[in-house]
Design an enzyme around this catalytic site. Sequence first.
Site, PDB file in Angstrom:
ATOM      1  N   LYS A  53       3.385   4.115   9.178  1.00  0.00           N
ATOM      2  CA  LYS A  53       2.283   3.471   8.470  1.00  0.00           C
ATOM      3  C   LYS A  53       1.581   2.589   9.493  1.00  0.00           C
ATOM      4  CE  LYS A  53       0.871   0.378   4.851  1.00  0.00           C
ATOM      5  NZ  LYS A  53       1.175  -0.921   4.233  1.00  0.00           N
ATOM      6  N   GLY A 100      -1.310  -8.591  -0.802  1.00  0.00           N
ATOM      7  CA  GLY A 100      -0.621  -9.678  -1.479  1.00  0.00           C
ATOM      8  C   GLY A 100      -1.485 -10.560  -2.349  1.00  0.00           C
TER       9      GLY A 100
END
Length: 281
Positions: free
Chosen positions: A124, A185
Amino acid sequence: MHILYNKYLLISLKDFVMFSNDLCIAGRSFKSRLMLGTGKYKSLKDAKESIYLSSTSIVTVAVRRAQKTKLLGSSNLVDGLDWKRLWLLPNTAGCQTAAEAIRVAVLGREMAKKLGQENNNFVKLEVIPDSKYLFPDPLGTLKAAEYLIKKNFDVLPYINADPLLAKQLEDLGCSTIMPLASPIGSGQGLQNLFNLKIIIRNSKIPVIIDAGIATPSDASKVMELGAEAVLVNTAVAQAGSSAQMAIAMKLAIKAGRLAYLADRILAKNTAQASSTNYGIL
């Protein structure tokens, strides 16, 4: 918690399996379309239980965090997971430049090998110089992706919801596109929905929505639009009950995928009666 899990098992998943198919990335098939992160959990126990209850197939681990934990001799979630059942997705979180990301990607591949996943070339790719909003660097991402693909990595790049960048990365040979729904987040949910729709519509490789997902309804919505999978971390890790939220995300993603395959009705500007006037006395 296992009682709760068994209760949810009463919902027949055979109906879902009958109409669905596996997630396919770089020629490898995965049963679950929910990917989970491993950061921000309140405890190792919380993390392990949530990962188990989510039925995820792919778990992403920040290589730098894992390496630091090893050096400090701290308890390590990586060592406590069943890597015969789970597939490791190493990520380059914390890298600010393409060069840093490339170095960490190589470390991630070595980590996968040590866990017994000799053929795991997944990474990733995150290149994030912005410390406040954590927006990824498009130029650095392109540069690192091009290099890593030449080195036989299966690159899953984390990007802004930019349709042109998504297509450029696809043309380079990336295995997926991972656009953000909103900043990492933040819990802001689907702030880039219009662009996400374009990326999904234009892409010939899997689109995995990553970052900003706050609720199961967010996850279900993007799956209904045709996203292939969703990656969630904070929404599960920081929930009041991480385990229950992991189950909720799992079910929402299954429902969203099935709704997408079912092909929803067209929206209309006027009402339309459920039954016709035919046969009314």
